[in-house]
Design a protein around this motif. Sequence first.
Motif, PDB file in Angstrom:
ATOM      1  N   PHE A   5       0.846  -1.185   0.000  1.00  0.00           N
ATOM      2  CA  PHE A   5       0.000   0.000   0.000  1.00  0.00           C
ATOM      3  C   PHE A   5       0.882   1.235   0.000  1.00  0.00           C
ATOM      4  O   PHE A   5       1.595   1.495   0.967  1.00  0.00           O
ATOM      5  CB  PHE A   5      -0.924   0.026   1.218  1.00  0.00           C
ATOM      6  CG  PHE A   5      -1.826   1.233   1.232  1.00  0.00           C
ATOM      7  CD1 PHE A   5      -2.973   1.262   0.463  1.00  0.00           C
ATOM      8  CD2 PHE A   5      -1.495   2.348   1.980  1.00  0.00           C
ATOM      9  CE1 PHE A   5      -3.788   2.383   0.448  1.00  0.00           C
ATOM     10  CE2 PHE A   5      -2.314   3.467   1.981  1.00  0.00           C
ATOM     11  CZ  PHE A   5      -3.466   3.478   1.211  1.00  0.00           C
ATOM     12  N   PRO A   6       0.876   2.005  -1.088  1.00  0.00           N
ATOM     13  CA  PRO A   6       1.703   3.214  -1.138  1.00  0.00           C
ATOM     14  C   PRO A   6       1.089   4.327  -0.293  1.00  0.00           C
ATOM     15  O   PRO A   6      -0.079   4.672  -0.458  1.00  0.00           O
ATOM     16  CB  PRO A   6       1.695   3.583  -2.622  1.00  0.00           C
ATOM     17  CG  PRO A   6       0.421   3.018  -3.142  1.00  0.00           C
ATOM     18  CD  PRO A   6       0.151   1.769  -2.334  1.00  0.00           C
ATOM     19  N   ASP A   7       1.872   4.864   0.629  1.00  0.00           N
ATOM     20  CA  ASP A   7       1.422   5.957   1.485  1.00  0.00           C
ATOM     21  C   ASP A   7       2.133   7.226   1.055  1.00  0.00           C
ATOM     22  O   ASP A   7       3.324   7.385   1.292  1.00  0.00           O
ATOM     23  CB  ASP A   7       1.741   5.634   2.948  1.00  0.00           C
ATOM     24  CG  ASP A   7       1.366   6.756   3.899  1.00  0.00           C
ATOM     25  OD1 ASP A   7       0.731   7.739   3.467  1.00  0.00           O
ATOM     26  OD2 ASP A   7       1.711   6.652   5.088  1.00  0.00           O
ATOM     27  N   VAL A   8       1.429   8.127   0.411  1.00  0.00           N
ATOM     28  CA  VAL A   8       2.032   9.361  -0.082  1.00  0.00           C
ATOM     29  C   VAL A   8       1.821  10.523   0.888  1.00  0.00           C
ATOM     30  O   VAL A   8       2.167  11.651   0.579  1.00  0.00           O
ATOM     31  CB  VAL A   8       1.502   9.733  -1.488  1.00  0.00           C
ATOM     32  CG1 VAL A   8       1.821   8.643  -2.499  1.00  0.00           C
ATOM     33  CG2 VAL A   8       0.012  10.024  -1.457  1.00  0.00           C
ATOM     34  N   SER A   9       1.296  10.245   2.065  1.00  0.00           N
ATOM     35  CA  SER A   9       0.940  11.324   2.985  1.00  0.00           C
ATOM     36  C   SER A   9       2.135  12.149   3.459  1.00  0.00           C
ATOM     37  O   SER A   9       1.960  13.296   3.871  1.00  0.00           O
ATOM     38  CB  SER A   9       0.159  10.790   4.186  1.00  0.00           C
ATOM     39  OG  SER A   9       0.936   9.870   4.918  1.00  0.00           O
ATOM     40  N   HIS A  10       3.342  11.601   3.427  1.00  0.00           N
ATOM     41  CA  HIS A  10       4.529  12.354   3.841  1.00  0.00           C
ATOM     42  C   HIS A  10       5.424  12.705   2.650  1.00  0.00           C
ATOM     43  O   HIS A  10       6.502  13.246   2.844  1.00  0.00           O
ATOM     44  CB  HIS A  10       5.352  11.562   4.858  1.00  0.00           C
ATOM     45  CG  HIS A  10       4.618  11.321   6.128  1.00  0.00           C
ATOM     46  ND1 HIS A  10       4.317  12.319   7.024  1.00  0.00           N
ATOM     47  CD2 HIS A  10       4.104  10.181   6.655  1.00  0.00           C
ATOM     48  CE1 HIS A  10       3.666  11.812   8.042  1.00  0.00           C
ATOM     49  NE2 HIS A  10       3.518  10.518   7.842  1.00  0.00           N
ATOM     50  N   GLY A  11       4.971  12.397   1.442  1.00  0.00           N
ATOM     51  CA  GLY A  11       5.790  12.626   0.260  1.00  0.00           C
ATOM     52  C   GLY A  11       5.697  14.045  -0.255  1.00  0.00           C
ATOM     53  O   GLY A  11       4.689  14.734  -0.060  1.00  0.00           O
ATOM     54  N   LEU A  32      -5.063   8.844  -6.813  1.00  0.00           N
ATOM     55  CA  LEU A  32      -4.096   8.400  -5.799  1.00  0.00           C
ATOM     56  C   LEU A  32      -4.624   7.215  -4.997  1.00  0.00           C
ATOM     57  O   LEU A  32      -3.855   6.352  -4.585  1.00  0.00           O
ATOM     58  CB  LEU A  32      -3.732   9.546  -4.845  1.00  0.00           C
ATOM     59  CG  LEU A  32      -2.778  10.591  -5.390  1.00  0.00           C
ATOM     60  CD1 LEU A  32      -2.672  11.772  -4.439  1.00  0.00           C
ATOM     61  CD2 LEU A  32      -1.402   9.983  -5.637  1.00  0.00           C
ATOM     62  N   HIS A  33      -5.938   7.178  -4.761  1.00  0.00           N
ATOM     63  CA  HIS A  33      -6.520   6.096  -3.962  1.00  0.00           C
ATOM     64  C   HIS A  33      -7.060   4.952  -4.818  1.00  0.00           C
ATOM     65  O   HIS A  33      -7.563   3.966  -4.269  1.00  0.00           O
ATOM     66  CB  HIS A  33      -7.632   6.650  -3.065  1.00  0.00           C
ATOM     67  CG  HIS A  33      -7.121   7.578  -2.016  1.00  0.00           C
ATOM     68  ND1 HIS A  33      -6.409   7.158  -0.926  1.00  0.00           N
ATOM     69  CD2 HIS A  33      -7.186   8.926  -1.919  1.00  0.00           C
ATOM     70  CE1 HIS A  33      -6.061   8.197  -0.187  1.00  0.00           C
ATOM     71  NE2 HIS A  33      -6.522   9.284  -0.780  1.00  0.00           N
ATOM     72  N   GLY A  34      -6.932   5.065  -6.132  1.00  0.00           N
ATOM     73  CA  GLY A  34      -7.441   4.026  -7.024  1.00  0.00           C
ATOM     74  C   GLY A  34      -6.369   3.479  -7.941  1.00  0.00           C
ATOM     75  O   GLY A  34      -5.653   2.540  -7.592  1.00  0.00           O
ATOM     76  N   GLU A  35      -6.250   4.071  -9.118  1.00  0.00           N
ATOM     77  CA  GLU A  35      -5.327   3.578 -10.145  1.00  0.00           C
ATOM     78  C   GLU A  35      -3.876   3.554  -9.684  1.00  0.00           C
ATOM     79  O   GLU A  35      -3.131   2.618  -9.994  1.00  0.00           O
ATOM     80  CB  GLU A  35      -5.458   4.433 -11.409  1.00  0.00           C
ATOM     81  CG  GLU A  35      -4.733   3.855 -12.606  1.00  0.00           C
ATOM     82  CD  GLU A  35      -5.244   2.477 -13.007  1.00  0.00           C
ATOM     83  OE1 GLU A  35      -4.416   1.680 -13.502  1.00  0.00           O
ATOM     84  OE2 GLU A  35      -6.444   2.192 -12.844  1.00  0.00           O
ATOM     85  N   PHE A  36      -3.446   4.560  -8.932  1.00  0.00           N
ATOM     86  CA  PHE A  36      -2.068   4.598  -8.433  1.00  0.00           C
ATOM     87  C   PHE A  36      -1.770   3.387  -7.553  1.00  0.00           C
ATOM     88  O   PHE A  36      -0.745   2.726  -7.715  1.00  0.00           O
ATOM     89  CB  PHE A  36      -1.829   5.901  -7.660  1.00  0.00           C
ATOM     90  CG  PHE A  36      -0.471   5.990  -7.035  1.00  0.00           C
ATOM     91  CD1 PHE A  36       0.671   6.057  -7.821  1.00  0.00           C
ATOM     92  CD2 PHE A  36      -0.325   6.014  -5.657  1.00  0.00           C
ATOM     93  CE1 PHE A  36       1.942   6.139  -7.248  1.00  0.00           C
ATOM     94  CE2 PHE A  36       0.930   6.100  -5.070  1.00  0.00           C
ATOM     95  CZ  PHE A  36       2.056   6.162  -5.871  1.00  0.00           C
ATOM     96  N   ILE A  37      -2.670   3.065  -6.648  1.00  0.00           N
ATOM     97  CA  ILE A  37      -2.474   1.906  -5.763  1.00  0.00           C
ATOM     98  C   ILE A  37      -2.423   0.619  -6.585  1.00  0.00           C
ATOM     99  O   ILE A  37      -1.555  -0.224  -6.369  1.00  0.00           O
ATOM    100  CB  ILE A  37      -3.584   1.843  -4.694  1.00  0.00           C
ATOM    101  CG1 ILE A  37      -3.416   3.005  -3.718  1.00  0.00           C
ATOM    102  CG2 ILE A  37      -3.557   0.500  -3.957  1.00  0.00           C
ATOM    103  CD1 ILE A  37      -4.548   3.158  -2.723  1.00  0.00           C
TER     104      ILE A  37
END
Length: 101
Positions: A5-11, A32-37
């Motif tokens: 699960f990619p977490d971009v919250s700190h990116g 970010l919450h669909g296709e990116f994951i």
Amino acid sequence: SSTQFPDVSHGTVCSGTDCQRIYDAVKDDAWLHGEFIKTVQGRGAAVLKARKLSSAMFAAKAIVDHMRDWWNGTPQDEWVSMGVMSDGSYDIPKDLIYSFP
């Protein structure tokens, strides 16, 4: 792996000297919450299909990078998250293996 699960919250994304949060740069929470994951979760299979080789080298490099950051720490304003056994800090139950930033 389909369990990643990619977490971009700190990116952050930087262009020259201008840096902004990934959410602000992308401006598309649905992507970010669909296709990116889905893309991140399928990248191992994509590497295997394209190169006809295992992604084991990528896993080995990740291990090396992980150990480097564990031993040396990370540069100022960078994040790394590691699954470690809790000693009870941060209200995480003792002996639980948890991903700490």
